[in-house]
Enzyme design. Structure first.
Site, PDB file in Angstrom:
ATOM      1  N   ARG A  80      35.357  36.979  11.582  1.00 37.95           N
ATOM      2  CA  ARG A  80      34.496  37.317  10.451  1.00 37.95           C
ATOM      3  C   ARG A  80      35.214  38.326   9.564  1.00 37.95           C
ATOM      4  O   ARG A  80      35.896  39.233  10.046  1.00 37.95           O
ATOM      5  CB  ARG A  80      33.172  37.933  10.934  1.00 37.95           C
ATOM      6  CG  ARG A  80      32.191  36.928  11.488  1.00 37.95           C
ATOM      7  CD  ARG A  80      30.836  37.574  11.781  1.00 37.95           C
ATOM      8  NE  ARG A  80      30.930  38.584  12.831  1.00 37.95           N
ATOM      9  CZ  ARG A  80      30.858  39.891  12.640  1.00 37.95           C
ATOM     10  NH1 ARG A  80      30.695  40.382  11.428  1.00 37.95           N
ATOM     11  NH2 ARG A  80      30.953  40.729  13.650  1.00 37.95           N
ATOM     12  N   TYR A 219      36.733  29.619   9.634  1.00 37.85           N
ATOM     13  CA  TYR A 219      36.374  30.207  10.925  1.00 37.85           C
ATOM     14  C   TYR A 219      34.854  30.248  11.114  1.00 37.85           C
ATOM     15  O   TYR A 219      34.098  30.465  10.165  1.00 37.85           O
ATOM     16  CB  TYR A 219      36.960  31.619  11.035  1.00 37.85           C
ATOM     17  CG  TYR A 219      36.353  32.411  12.167  1.00 37.85           C
ATOM     18  CD1 TYR A 219      36.777  32.210  13.474  1.00 37.85           C
ATOM     19  CD2 TYR A 219      35.324  33.310  11.946  1.00 37.85           C
ATOM     20  CE1 TYR A 219      36.202  32.899  14.523  1.00 37.85           C
ATOM     21  CE2 TYR A 219      34.742  34.011  12.988  1.00 37.85           C
ATOM     22  CZ  TYR A 219      35.190  33.806  14.275  1.00 37.85           C
ATOM     23  OH  TYR A 219      34.604  34.480  15.297  1.00 37.85           O
ATOM     24  N   GLY A 221      32.205  32.248  12.192  1.00 38.00           N
ATOM     25  CA  GLY A 221      31.235  33.188  11.640  1.00 38.00           C
ATOM     26  C   GLY A 221      31.179  33.191  10.126  1.00 38.00           C
ATOM     27  O   GLY A 221      30.183  33.610   9.531  1.00 38.00           O
ATOM     28  N   LYS A 228      25.352  33.720  11.781  1.00 35.94           N
ATOM     29  CA  LYS A 228      24.997  35.074  11.322  1.00 35.94           C
ATOM     30  C   LYS A 228      24.445  35.056   9.890  1.00 35.94           C
ATOM     31  O   LYS A 228      23.532  35.814   9.568  1.00 35.94           O
ATOM     32  CB  LYS A 228      26.220  35.995  11.382  1.00 35.94           C
ATOM     33  CG  LYS A 228      26.952  36.016  12.707  1.00 35.94           C
ATOM     34  CD  LYS A 228      26.119  36.544  13.849  1.00 35.94           C
ATOM     35  CE  LYS A 228      27.002  36.812  15.069  1.00 35.94           C
ATOM     36  NZ  LYS A 228      26.272  37.149  16.283  1.00 35.94           N
ATOM     37  N   HIS A 248      19.435  40.307  16.391  1.00 37.79           N
ATOM     38  CA  HIS A 248      20.690  40.032  17.089  1.00 37.79           C
ATOM     39  C   HIS A 248      20.473  40.335  18.572  1.00 37.79           C
ATOM     40  O   HIS A 248      20.981  41.312  19.109  1.00 37.79           O
ATOM     41  CB  HIS A 248      21.782  40.919  16.486  1.00 37.79           C
ATOM     42  CG  HIS A 248      23.158  40.590  16.938  1.00 37.79           C
ATOM     43  ND1 HIS A 248      24.168  41.528  16.991  1.00 37.79           N
ATOM     44  CD2 HIS A 248      23.722  39.422  17.353  1.00 37.79           C
ATOM     45  CE1 HIS A 248      25.274  40.970  17.422  1.00 37.79           C
ATOM     46  NE2 HIS A 248      25.040  39.692  17.642  1.00 37.79           N
ATOM     47  N   SER A 270      29.035  44.416  19.967  1.00 32.39           N
ATOM     48  CA  SER A 270      30.119  43.661  20.589  1.00 32.39           C
ATOM     49  C   SER A 270      30.778  44.488  21.689  1.00 32.39           C
ATOM     50  O   SER A 270      30.767  45.721  21.664  1.00 32.39           O
ATOM     51  CB  SER A 270      31.156  43.269  19.535  1.00 32.39           C
ATOM     52  OG  SER A 270      31.708  44.428  18.930  1.00 32.39           O
ATOM     53  N   CYS A 272      29.883  44.913  24.744  1.00 31.80           N
ATOM     54  CA  CYS A 272      28.946  45.667  25.585  1.00 31.80           C
ATOM     55  C   CYS A 272      28.273  44.792  26.645  1.00 31.80           C
ATOM     56  O   CYS A 272      27.214  45.132  27.159  1.00 31.80           O
ATOM     57  CB  CYS A 272      27.889  46.352  24.724  1.00 31.80           C
ATOM     58  SG  CYS A 272      28.532  47.702  23.709  1.00 31.80           S
ATOM     59  N   LYS A 274      27.035  41.573  26.405  1.00 34.21           N
ATOM     60  CA  LYS A 274      25.855  40.806  26.000  1.00 34.21           C
ATOM     61  C   LYS A 274      25.825  39.414  26.627  1.00 34.21           C
ATOM     62  O   LYS A 274      24.811  39.002  27.207  1.00 34.21           O
ATOM     63  CB  LYS A 274      25.824  40.698  24.471  1.00 34.21           C
ATOM     64  CG  LYS A 274      24.558  40.071  23.915  1.00 34.21           C
ATOM     65  CD  LYS A 274      24.602  40.044  22.398  1.00 34.21           C
ATOM     66  CE  LYS A 274      23.318  39.475  21.820  1.00 34.21           C
ATOM     67  NZ  LYS A 274      23.402  39.313  20.358  1.00 34.21           N
ATOM     68  N   ASN A 276      27.462  38.341  29.226  1.00 37.02           N
ATOM     69  CA  ASN A 276      27.360  38.442  30.679  1.00 37.02           C
ATOM     70  C   ASN A 276      25.908  38.661  31.107  1.00 37.02           C
ATOM     71  O   ASN A 276      25.451  38.105  32.109  1.00 37.02           O
ATOM     72  CB  ASN A 276      28.229  39.588  31.193  1.00 37.02           C
ATOM     73  CG  ASN A 276      29.709  39.301  31.039  1.00 37.02           C
ATOM     74  OD1 ASN A 276      30.107  38.150  30.896  1.00 37.02           O
ATOM     75  ND2 ASN A 276      30.528  40.330  31.036  1.00 37.02           N
ATOM     76  N   ASP A 295      22.365  35.149  21.905  1.00 39.28           N
ATOM     77  CA  ASP A 295      22.859  35.892  20.734  1.00 39.28           C
ATOM     78  C   ASP A 295      21.786  36.294  19.734  1.00 39.28           C
ATOM     79  O   ASP A 295      21.839  37.392  19.196  1.00 39.28           O
ATOM     80  CB  ASP A 295      23.924  35.048  20.019  1.00 39.28           C
ATOM     81  CG  ASP A 295      24.711  35.849  18.990  1.00 39.28           C
ATOM     82  OD1 ASP A 295      24.987  37.037  19.255  1.00 39.28           O
ATOM     83  OD2 ASP A 295      25.043  35.294  17.930  1.00 39.28           O
ATOM     84  N   ASN A 385      39.906  37.048  19.702  1.00 39.38           N
ATOM     85  CA  ASN A 385      38.619  36.554  19.203  1.00 39.38           C
ATOM     86  C   ASN A 385      38.513  35.036  19.340  1.00 39.38           C
ATOM     87  O   ASN A 385      37.723  34.401  18.640  1.00 39.38           O
ATOM     88  CB  ASN A 385      38.409  36.969  17.735  1.00 39.38           C
ATOM     89  CG  ASN A 385      36.974  36.785  17.280  1.00 39.38           C
ATOM     90  OD1 ASN A 385      36.028  37.131  17.996  1.00 39.38           O
ATOM     91  ND2 ASN A 385      36.785  36.232  16.094  1.00 39.38           N
ATOM     92  N   ARG A 387      37.420  31.405  20.751  1.00 43.88           N
ATOM     93  CA  ARG A 387      36.015  31.030  20.971  1.00 43.88           C
ATOM     94  C   ARG A 387      35.854  29.726  21.736  1.00 43.88           C
ATOM     95  O   ARG A 387      36.695  28.835  21.682  1.00 43.88           O
ATOM     96  CB  ARG A 387      35.328  30.863  19.612  1.00 43.88           C
ATOM     97  CG  ARG A 387      35.260  32.129  18.779  1.00 43.88           C
ATOM     98  CD  ARG A 387      34.170  33.039  19.257  1.00 43.88           C
ATOM     99  NE  ARG A 387      34.169  34.335  18.587  1.00 43.88           N
ATOM    100  CZ  ARG A 387      33.091  35.119  18.487  1.00 43.88           C
ATOM    101  NH1 ARG A 387      31.939  34.705  19.003  1.00 43.88           N
ATOM    102  NH2 ARG A 387      33.167  36.291  17.914  1.00 43.88           N
ATOM    103  N   ASN A 516      23.588  44.501  37.508  1.00 44.14           N
ATOM    104  CA  ASN A 516      22.662  44.940  36.454  1.00 44.14           C
ATOM    105  C   ASN A 516      21.253  44.412  36.699  1.00 44.14           C
ATOM    106  O   ASN A 516      20.281  44.899  36.130  1.00 44.14           O
ATOM    107  CB  ASN A 516      23.163  44.494  35.081  1.00 44.14           C
ATOM    108  CG  ASN A 516      24.451  45.196  34.686  1.00 44.14           C
ATOM    109  OD1 ASN A 516      24.768  46.258  35.204  1.00 44.14           O
ATOM    110  ND2 ASN A 516      25.197  44.602  33.761  1.00 44.14           N
TER     111      ASN A 516
END
Length: 604
Positions: A80, A219, A221, A228, A248, A270, A272, A274, A276, A295, A385, A387, A516
């Site tokens: 992005r 690309y 995004g 987005k 988000h 990003s 952090c 998410k 997983n 997402d 990045n 994908r 977690n």
């Protein structure tokens, strides 16, 4: 020479407004051909075969990765482009200080120039699509026009695309307009390249007229405009005006051994964890976790006063590096087939690989730049990045109701950032307003000198900083308004989590990943009144013994570090908040200033 006859013979829609718009865009962009996409398997096979023939796609080994493809982008078109992303609201103040703004008239003048003839020599594809299950009162419709077959195939995975969506558009007469071009017209006889793009890039949003215009990038995004661009930037404006939420956030379903299923949404910046968390493998016997979305969450109030959420996407567009059998086995099981992989590496037996997919790298690969690669090579094999684009329906823990038009009732919303210090493992807000305050202060610590001063905070309120389509000060105000107008007893409870606390030696104290689930268990038990909490100056923390840590190699000192409030550190934290809040000027709600002062007062 372009002729309007290119589309006069289409007669693909009964909606005059749509037909005229398509004709207008074709007359501006001057493609050689216009194709209305139907979303069929035959269309997929035709386009993927053409992409293979043109050198954009490489068909992967059908025995290892059936109906799947590899492609590599231009090295200058890999992510992005936030500095080229604009909110073209009528008033600059409505875009706010955290968005780039260009006046709509000025932007349209630019587009009238650069889109003129930009599809010459190419096919213009018309993609009717639905964000969310077709027929859902929470879903929204759109049409993307593009000259990229890569976009068409990706949109087939990521949205409900094709004839059923077109019929819904014709029934409602309503759709968001999205125009995309790679900005690389072809002259007669000119040879195409595998990944056409342009060094000039614009990703522009017109919130008042519900339009998205994207130029120069192929690309995801920047080019998959349902993601987005629509699902967050345009939808957040629609949501504020119509009384719903476009966020988000991932959506999880958690079912205790004995008890009803609960649904939670969670917002993480990003890097952090998410994805997983979205595909968590529970480590607690009897506790079942299922995925609704990884997402984005769209949430509307139901007749019973509760917030109901859908995942508006039909696929996962995930970051590949770091996704592996150890970190996210459910994701790995999802993209076994029917997937597109971009900027990863190719194995000698026709499969894909990236850093983190397996513990040991293959002895030889072709890297994302087409070069021979070995474990001794100086650069990673896959772009950081890179994908995977894969159908959500293939996820082994996808919940049966993931595409239920009614949505699922949200009982809790989690916020979180990557914090090595200060922030406890889990904090429950005192009330809705305090939860908004927590969400407004999501931040992660910078971990590399290239990002700035190591340890300095990078703020990403609600994980929406790059994605909110209007002034974020007004966004905070809208969340606070929900707390004033909805039934407090029916609103989700709000929490803040931090899996990334480190000790003085730099060791991650909490094991993370599947463990977690223990934090989620405490949250679910809080909702049902089965777990205790103790109030602290920053919120409610698990009471001693209420967090299930059985079987973990976790000392009492570790537990104390994770679940206590360091008043001195929190005073320093509280002193940093006003500088961040002042970013939003007069648009920041006064209530947030009150909540900041309340925190300072509680800390003494």
């Amino acid at each position: 020479m372009f002729s309007a006859d290119v589309i006069d013979d289409q007669k693909q829609t009964s909606l005059p407004e749509l037909a005229k718009w398509v004709r207008d865009i074709a007359q501006l962009t001057k493609p050689d051909e216009v194709v209305w996409c139907d979303g069929s398997q035959q269309e997929w096979e035709r386009l993927t075969s053409e992409l293979v023939e043109n050198g954009t796609f490489t068909r992967l080994n059908p025995k290892l990765r059936p109906n799947s493809f590899y492609c590599a982008s231009d090295p200058g078109d890999v992510a992005r482009v936030e500095d080229r992303t604009f909110i073209c609201s009528e008033r600059e103040a409505d875009a706010g200080p955290t968005n780039n703004w260009i006046a709509p008239g000025e932007m349209r003048e630019t587009f009238a120039e650069i889109f003129d003839g930009c599809m010459r020599g190419r096919t213009m594809y018309v993609i009717p699509f639905c964000m969310g299950p077709i027929g859902s009162s929470i879903s929204q419709l759109g049409v993307e026009i593009t000259d990229s077959p890569y976009v068409v195939t990706s949109m087939r995975i990521m949205t409900r695309m094709g004839t059923p969506a077109l019929r819904s558009i014709e029934e409602t007469g309503s759709f968001v307009r999205a125009v995309h071009s790679v900005g690389a017209p072809l002259e007669p006889g000119q040879t195409d390249v595998p990944w056409p793009c342009n060094s000039v890039k614009y990703i522009s949003h017109f919130p008042e007229t519900r339009e998205i215009w994207s130029y120069g990038s192929g690309y995801g995004g920047n080019a998959l405009l349902g993601k987005k661009c629509y699902a967050l930037r345009i939808a957040s404006v629609m949501a504020r005006e119509e009384g719903w939420l476009a966020e988000h956030m991932l959506i999880l379903k958690i079912t205790p051994p004995a008890g009803e299923a609960r649904y939670i949404a969670a917002a993480f910046p990003s890097a952090c964890g998410k994805t997983n968390l979205a595909m968590l493998q529970s480590t607690i016997p009897g506790w079942k976790v299922e995925t609704i979305g990884d997402d984005i969450a769209w949430m509307r109030f139901g007749e019973d006063g509760r917030l109901y959420a859908i995942n508006p996407e039909a696929g996962f567009f995930g970051v590949a590096p770091g996704t592996g059998t150890k970190t996210n086995a459910n994701a790995v099981a999802t993209f076994t087939s029917n997937s597109i992989f971009t900027n990863v590496a190719l194995t000698d037996d026709g499969d894909v690989w990236w850093e983190g997919l397996t513990e040991e790298p293959p002895a030889h690969l072709i890297d994302w730049k087409g070069r021979d690669w070995t474990p001794d090579s100086p650069e990673p094999a896959a772009h950081p990045n890179s994908r995977f684009t894969t159908p959500a329906s293939q996820c082994p823990i996808i919940a049966p109701e993931w595409d239920d038009p009614a949505g699922v009732p949200i009982s809790a919303i989690l916020f979180g950032g990557r914090r090595a210090s200060t922030v406890p493992l889990v904090t429950e807000s005192f009330d809705w307003d305090h939860g908004v305050f927590l969400g407004a202060n999501i931040a992660s610590e910078k971990t590399a000198a290239a990002e700035g001063k190591v340890g300095e905070l990078r703020h990403d309120p609600f994980a929406m900083l790059p994605f909110c389509g209007y002034n974020m000060g007004d966004y905070f105000g809208y969340w606070l308004k929900i707390g004033r107008t909805a039934d407090p007893a029916k609103l989700p409870r709000l929490f803040y989590v931090n899996w990334f606390r480190k000790d003085d030696g730099g060791r991650f104290v909490w094991p993370g990943f599947g463990e977690n689930m223990r934090v989620l268990k405490w949250i679910i038990q809080r909702l049902s009144g089965d777990a205790e909490a103790v109030p602290t100056p920053i919120g409610n923390l698990p009471a001693p013994g209420s967090l299930d840590t059985g079987g973990l190699d976790l000392s009492q000192a570790d537990l104390d570090l994770l679940l206590t409030v360091d008043t001195r550190a929190w005073k320093a934290e509280a002193e940093q908040i006003p500088a961040f809040f002042r970013t939003f000027g007069p648009q920041l709600p006064g209530r947030l200033w009150e909540l900041q002062q309340d925190l300072a007062d509680r800390l003494g």
